[in-house]
Design an enzyme around this catalytic site. Structure first.
Site, PDB file in Angstrom:
ATOM      1  CG  ASP A 158      -1.988  -1.121   1.116  1.00  0.00           C
ATOM      2  OD1 ASP A 158      -2.155  -1.827   0.285  1.00  0.00           O
ATOM      3  OD2 ASP A 158      -2.566  -1.138   2.164  1.00  0.00           O
ATOM      4  CG  ASP A 185      -2.931  -5.173  -2.996  1.00  0.00           C
ATOM      5  OD1 ASP A 185      -2.593  -5.577  -3.901  1.00  0.00           O
ATOM      6  OD2 ASP A 185      -3.325  -5.410  -1.869  1.00  0.00           O
TER       7      ASP A 185
END
Length: 319
Positions: free
Chosen positions: A154, A175
């Site tokens: 992230d 991600d």
């Protein structure tokens, strides 16, 4: 501090919007403030004139937040290899920190320009990744030039709003570009990082309905790094990611894309690659549900009007 791509240059502003005031931040004490956050706090709420906050070279070890009412800030470093903001927070229920609050840099305001700064989350995710955000961008009309974003999971929360990233370096594993932003990434280097957890996922785009306008567009970028990765997985059932004229090294997993938790919505997901090059761009092993867009459909997303139909970029300081 991670060494970034040599393509990142020292930004120089061009005349597109007048600067009403310049604030200098220097850790040595020779500027107006020693702390980035102190300088941001000095900008009045509901500000409507461009204020430049210039960060002298150095490592600023602090969490920085631009609140929703502090618009028209130009946050400028002396180059992503010279100026960095670093912190090591991560999401943890026991610590009361979630993904949205763990970012090294967080911007909620509209009309924000950032240039020549690296944002790094120093949490060491090599052996076990955690949600550890380097930068969270949640304000509309945000543009970022020649910046670095360094983390593992992230890394860049491209959360909400229309955003333009140009000439940036973004590094991570899982991600590491995620959110519901409506964004164009132009001429950026997207790099994986060494980690025990592999393969990784470059994107987790969260578009949740057919009429949502958001999506990630990567235009003339470079996808590279030391370990294998998918191009993305569907965080939302209508997830949309497009790679256009992008070089992909051999680290791309042949399938390219993952449906993740959106099984049954493959026909609603828009994952597309067009005019890409490099060994990782081969289409023979790709998932059958990836999309092939027409020239008109591609133009809709790759033209700057996808994020800037009203001309807001031209009204900001440009780099």
């Amino acid at each position: 501090m991670t060494v970034l791509s040599t393509s990142l240059h020292v930004p120089v502003a061009t005349a597109a919007a007048s600067i009403a005031k310049t604030i200098v931040v220097n850790r040595s004490g020779t500027g107006d403030f020693r702390s980035v956050q102190e300088a941001i706090n000095s900008v009045p709420d509901y500000n409507n004139q461009w204020i430049k906050i210039h960060l002298a070279s150095g490592v600023y070890r602090e969490k920085v937040v631009i609140g929703a009412y502090k618009s028209y800030i130009l946050l400028e470093g002396e180059g992503a290899q010279k100026t960095s903001i670093e912190w090591g927070d991560y999401a943890s229920d026991s610590r009361g920190h979630d993904t949205a609050s763990c970012g090294t840099f967080t911007s909620y305001a509209s009309n924000i320009v950032v240039a020549g700064i690296t944002f790094k989350n120093t949490y060491d995710g090599y052996s076990h990744t955690k949600q550890a955000v380097a930068a969270l961008i949640a304000g509309d009309k945000s543009s970022l030039y020649s910046c670095g974003f360094v983390g593992y999971q992230d890394t860049l929360a491209d959360l909400f709003g229309r955003h333009y990233f140009k000439g940036c370096y973004i590094q991570g594993v899982t991600d590491f570009i995620f959110g519901l932003g409506q964004s164009i990434y132009e001429g950026c280097t997207i790099s994986t990082a060494n980690s025990v957890e592999k393969p990784g996922f470059v994107t987790a785009q969260g578009r949740g309905a057919a009429n949502d306008t958001n999506g990630f567009v990567f235009k003339r970028c470079n996808v590279t790094g030391p370990q294998a990765t998918y191009l993305g997985r569907a965080w939302g059932r209508y997830s949309r990611v497009i790679f256009y004229q992008t070089f992909m090294s051999d680290i791309i997993v042949p399938e390219g894309w993952s449906v993740w938790n959106s099984h049954g919505y493959e026909n609603e997901i828009t994952y597309a690659e067009s005019e890409c090059t490099g060994p990782g761009s081969k289409q023979s092993g790709r998932v059958r549900w990836k999309k092939t867009l027409t020239s008109d459909e591609l133009r809709k997303f790759t033209d700057i009007s996808y994020i800037d139909g009203e001309g807001w970029l031209g009204e900001q300081p440009r780099y």
